[in-house]
Motif scaffolding. Structure first.
Motif, mmCIF file in Angstrom:
data_model
loop_
_atom_site.group_PDB
_atom_site.id
_atom_site.type_symbol
_atom_site.label_atom_id
_atom_site.label_comp_id
_atom_site.label_asym_id
_atom_site.label_seq_id
_atom_site.Cartn_x
_atom_site.Cartn_y
_atom_site.Cartn_z
ATOM 1 N N LEU A 73 -36.652 -2.537 30.681
ATOM 2 C CA LEU A 73 -37.710 -2.460 29.659
ATOM 3 C C LEU A 73 -37.494 -1.274 28.726
ATOM 4 N N LEU A 74 -37.046 -0.150 29.276
ATOM 5 C CA LEU A 74 -36.773 1.031 28.469
ATOM 6 C C LEU A 74 -35.601 0.781 27.523
ATOM 7 N N GLU B 56 -41.903 3.297 26.474
ATOM 8 C CA GLU B 56 -41.424 4.613 26.034
ATOM 9 C C GLU B 56 -40.879 5.391 27.234
ATOM 10 N N GLU B 57 -40.050 6.382 26.954
ATOM 11 C CA GLU B 57 -39.421 7.194 27.998
ATOM 12 C C GLU B 57 -40.451 7.828 28.932
ATOM 13 N N GLY B 58 -41.556 8.308 28.373
ATOM 14 C CA GLY B 58 -42.599 8.934 29.200
ATOM 15 C C GLY B 58 -43.184 7.961 30.213
ATOM 16 N N ASN B 59 -43.418 6.729 29.806
ATOM 17 C CA ASN B 59 -43.940 5.716 30.730
ATOM 18 C C ASN B 59 -42.897 5.344 31.779
ATOM 19 N N ARG C 21 -41.139 5.440 37.372
ATOM 20 C CA ARG C 21 -40.162 5.766 38.422
ATOM 21 C C ARG C 21 -40.767 6.690 39.474
ATOM 22 N N ALA C 22 -41.564 7.657 39.026
ATOM 23 C CA ALA C 22 -42.202 8.584 39.978
ATOM 24 C C ALA C 22 -43.179 7.839 40.880
#
Length: 111
Positions: free
Chosen positions: A71-72, A78-81, A86-87
């Protein structure tokens, strides 16, 4: 997710959710089997014929991490999401044996 099922399962089960839609209201005679802080209807059944789960008990960390990366790469998130996703995956993976027991019990009419 908090369950109200009388099997030898934990009263709480982890579940991977990666969607925006949710079931908020059920028709008559449909029983809520589990809820969470996110939604009142995480899992439900209609008699012994239909069982629904809002999340993805079949997903593993690897499947979801691959989905996040795809999706990224395609620009859908977005990278932040992606970092948050992942976390979150690292913190909670579904108890696959408990989900297997729950689904098998439903299919055998013991839920």
């Amino acid at each position: 997710m908090k369950t109200s099922i009388n099997l030898k399962l934990p009263s709480r089960l982890s579940l991977i959710e990666c969607h925006q839609d949710e079931v908020r209201e059920l028709p008559p005679k449909v029983e809520v089997l589990a809820s969470s802080d996110k939604t009142k209807v995480e899992m439900f059944r209609y008699g012994d014929r239909i069982m629904g789960v809002q999340g993805h008990p079949e997903y593993t960390k690897d499947i979801l991490t691959h989905l996040i990366d795809r999706l990224l790469q395609r620009g859908y998130i977005e990278e932040g999401n992606a970092i948050k996703g992942r976390a979150s995956v690292d913190e909670h993976e579904p108890d696959r044996e408990a989900w297997k027991q729950l689904c098998t019990s439903f299919l055998k009419g013991r839920l």
